[in-house]
Write an enzyme that holds these catalytic residues in place. Structure first.
Site, PDB file in Angstrom:
ATOM      1  N   ASP A   1     -37.791  29.065 -84.277  1.00 57.76           N
ATOM      2  CA  ASP A   1     -38.455  29.723 -83.159  1.00 57.76           C
ATOM      3  C   ASP A   1     -38.591  28.748 -81.993  1.00 57.76           C
ATOM      4  O   ASP A   1     -38.960  27.587 -82.182  1.00 57.76           O
ATOM      5  CB  ASP A   1     -39.833  30.201 -83.635  1.00 57.76           C
ATOM      6  CG  ASP A   1     -40.560  31.019 -82.604  1.00 57.76           C
ATOM      7  OD1 ASP A   1     -40.072  32.099 -82.241  1.00 57.76           O
ATOM      8  OD2 ASP A   1     -41.641  30.578 -82.157  1.00 57.76           O
TER       9      ASP A   1
ATOM     10  N   GLU B   1     -33.326  29.763 -81.639  1.00 60.76           N
ATOM     11  CA  GLU B   1     -33.727  30.587 -80.507  1.00 60.76           C
ATOM     12  C   GLU B   1     -33.703  29.632 -79.320  1.00 60.76           C
ATOM     13  O   GLU B   1     -34.600  28.795 -79.175  1.00 60.76           O
ATOM     14  CB  GLU B   1     -35.123  31.167 -80.722  1.00 60.76           C
ATOM     15  CG  GLU B   1     -35.559  32.077 -79.587  1.00 60.76           C
ATOM     16  CD  GLU B   1     -36.974  32.610 -79.765  1.00 60.76           C
ATOM     17  OE1 GLU B   1     -37.184  33.804 -79.511  1.00 60.76           O
ATOM     18  OE2 GLU B   1     -37.866  31.822 -80.153  1.00 60.76           O
TER      19      GLU B   1
END
Length: 655
Positions: free
Chosen positions: A326, A362
């Site tokens: 993330d 990401e």
């Protein structure tokens, strides 16, 4: 219990006659180990000795598996200098591998001098159980299925109530059957490590349902995995037996301690200056490149070791195939900003346990220079929001989008060949946990996040969405049919694209979140998949597309097209696309011919992919092949004539 000091490793290490505890704090004056009984009563506090490397450690003879513990750290309380020492705060071991309860937010966690031993989960000493480690089942170009563990099975009628919403439920035969029907290559589990609610949620009667607010990186959340690491390992083994890999979505960019008004649970109380990044020359000011109040100092050697040890832990003791990171730009941020040569990236690639694991980034954060799509080092795959947006804009009907659509369909060479790459590292997706569901994308022109308690201010405003003539819920059969047609076309565009593809669980069956595009705090029917309402025709369509992708290897290929016989771009009348055809503002039809092998029948063949974005039928002339063409999506479809509006058709050349 006698106390001595033999060998050293971070965390709690079992030996034949006791447990060694070790925790890092460069700035604490004193750290104590606190032991608790099963009734949450504090038994004792033991002073820990500090070594020359900043580790505090103590060996407790007679301590055993199941021992509950935490730490207290003493030193200056001077937040303006980045020092938050408060011996009243019980602190969770950063290396905790099991917790005895979930985190619960309380005001005392934020107040100096208020004891929190009754609030904070206790780490539990565990005996590590290594599993057999096999090469990853998943390979780039495969099909990833993103799952929020709790929401995915909370309402599943075939899963026993005691298992619903847990990691173990993913191993249930009915769940495995659904994954195999779809042809999933790997599940990507949204965070399963222990998290805490953001402080504004409890007063609203809401709770975090996504898990992107962790406290420590290894301990599984007891609500999702009451059986601990053994539960995760058993589920991974069951998925592997079904030919399905497992990728864990991990959060190393921030912690749930939030900003300076947040909680003191672990990193902050142990050594705020070490674990978090601060503005240069201003140790009291937390860097907020994550938008979550703090930023983990991934460049610090101690933090790098913690991250690498966490990854090794999940490979060694659960056998996972890889990881999705993330806000991964944070992992590559060093003193001068993001760099593909970051030490943490090099460490991952060099580690014997990690070198063959799947790594997915990401590739952005909200800090300066935070958008880094295409700039991560190989072998990182990258979430491609450009693919998402180009696909959405094309199918919404925006002018001049045909070229961008074809580029995205081909693997986004404009992004991933910039540094000399010959293969795409794109993870193509149309919708993810963050944003509209796929059905909501074609049913809502604007977001509807009122249930989040922030007067619809939260969540993205520019979603490139459309509603097909009515906003949200409707009984109009024409509108409903148009939405289903758009979802079918979007799914086809995804499954026919080069690169790795990702679908969020439930999107194959028309799942809706009532227009909420930021449903992180909706642990309720808004996010729970209602299996009784899944559109089986859409599910079957996704399964057919997945089977086609598997049958014809060129679709899952990661090498870029060369144009030397491997692909042709034609108009619907069979002529090569000219610049004017690409650039026409209203251009909405395209025929792509792909040369490929056929895994089902053997030998070489060609696929014809006909895309009709317009709202009218369009005449299609397929190239003369001698033997003719067969439709792969519509049985007994006439091969001469019209392509329906808002449709993607796929034909294979007969031999």
């Amino acid at each position: 219990m006698a106390i001595s000091a033999p060998t050293f490793a971070p965390g709690a290490t079992l030996s034949g006659d006791g447990v060694e505890f070790a925790v890092y704090s460069q700035h604490a004056a004193r750290v104590e180990l606190c032991l608790f009984d099963g009734g949450d009563r504090e038994l004792c506090r033991l002073a820990m000795g500090r070594d020359e490397n900043g580790f505090h450690r103590v060996f407790v003879e007679g301590a055993a598996e199941g021992t509950r513990y935490g730490f207290r750290a003493d030193g200056p309380f001077a937040p303006e200098d980045g020092l938050w020492f408060d011996p009243a705060k019980l602190l969770v071991d950063p290396y905790a591998k099991e917790l005895d309860r979930p985190f619960v937010h309380d005001a005392r966690l934020t107040l100096f001098g208020k004891d929190t031993a009754d609030l904070v989960p206790k780490a539990v000493v565990t005996r590590d159980a290594p599993v057999a480690i096999a090469p990853p089942l998943f390979r780039p170009g495969g099909f990833v299925y993103e799952i929020a563990v709790r929401a995915f099975t909370k309402l599943h009628p075939d899963v026993p109530e005691t298992q619903r919403g847990t990691v173990a439920a993913l191993a249930h035969p009915a769940v495995l059957a659904h994954l195999k029907r779809l042809g999933v290559d790997a599940v990507e589990l949204m965070p399963v490590t222990a998290w805490i609610d953001e402080r504004h949620l409890p007063p609203l009667g809401l709770s975090n349902s996504w898990g992107y607010n962790p406290v420590v990186p290894m301990a599984l959340d007891p609500r999702l995995a009451p059986g601990g690491m053994a539960e995760l390992a058993a589920t991974v083994a069951a998925l592997h037996a079904g030919g399905i890999g497992v990728i864990l979505d991990l959060v190393f960019n921030h912690s749930g301690e939030s900003d300076r008004h947040g909680t003191t649970l672990s990193f902050r109380g142990l050594d705020n200056r070490t674990y978090y990044r601060h503005l240069p020359g201003r140790p009291g000011e937390l860097v907020n490149d994550t938008g979550c109040g703090n930023t983990i100092a991934c460049e610090h050697p101690v933090v790098r070791r913690l991250i690498l040890d966490s990854l090794r832990h999940f490979v060694r003791h659960a056998g996972v195939d890889g990881f999705r990171f993330d806000l991964a730009t944070i992992l590559g941020r060093e003193a001068d900003g993001f760099t593909p040569a970051a030490a943490l990236f090099a460490d991952m690639r060099a580690d014997p346990l990690l070198t063959d694991r799947v790594l997915i980034a990401e590739p952005w954060d909200v800090g300066p220079g935070g958008y880094q799509l295409g700039n991560f080092p190989a072998p990182f795959l990258e979430w491609n929001d450009r693919f998402r947006d180009d696909m959405r804009l094309f199918w919404r009907g925006d002018d001049g989008r045909l070229g961008a659509f074809a580029t995205a369909l081909s693997g986004s060479s404009d992004v991933f060949s910039r540094h000399g790459g010959t293969r795409t590292r794109s993870v193509n997706f149309l919708a993810a946990h963050d944003g509209f569901t796929l059905m909501d994308l074609v049913s809502h022109a604007v977001k509807h996040n009122e249930a989040n308690g922030e007067e619809n201010r939260d969540g993205h405003n520019d979603n490139h969405s459309w509603n097909n003539g009515a906003e949200g819920g409707t009984a109009d059969p024409a509108v409903l049919a148009a939405r289903r047609a758009d979802v079918r076309a979007l799914l086809a565009s995804l499954f026919l694209s080069r690169g790795t593809i990702m679908l969020t669980a439930g999107d194959e069956g028309g799942r809706s979140q009532q227009g909420n595009n930021n449903a992180y705090c909706q642990d309720n029917a808004i996010t729970w998949i209602d299996w009784s309402r899944m559109d089986d025709d859409l599910v079957a369509h996704a399964a057919r597309l997945s089977a086609i992708r598997r049958r014809f290897p060129a679709l899952g290929e990661t090498r870029f097209f060369t144009g030397d016989g491997d692909v042709e771009w034609l108009t619907f009348v069979g002529e090569p696309m000219a610049p004017a055809d690409w650039e026409a503002p209203l251009a909405g039809t395209l025929l792509m011919l792909i040369r490929t092998t056929d895994a089902e029948r053997g030998g070489e063949t060609r696929l014809a992919v006909a895309v009709n974005r317009t709202h009218a039928e369009q005449a299609l002339a397929l190239p003369d092949s001698g033997a003719g063409w067969t439709s792969l999506l519509v049985a007994d479809r006439p091969l001469a004539g019209m392509i329906e509006p808002r449709t993607v058709e796929i034909f294979v050349e007969r031999r």
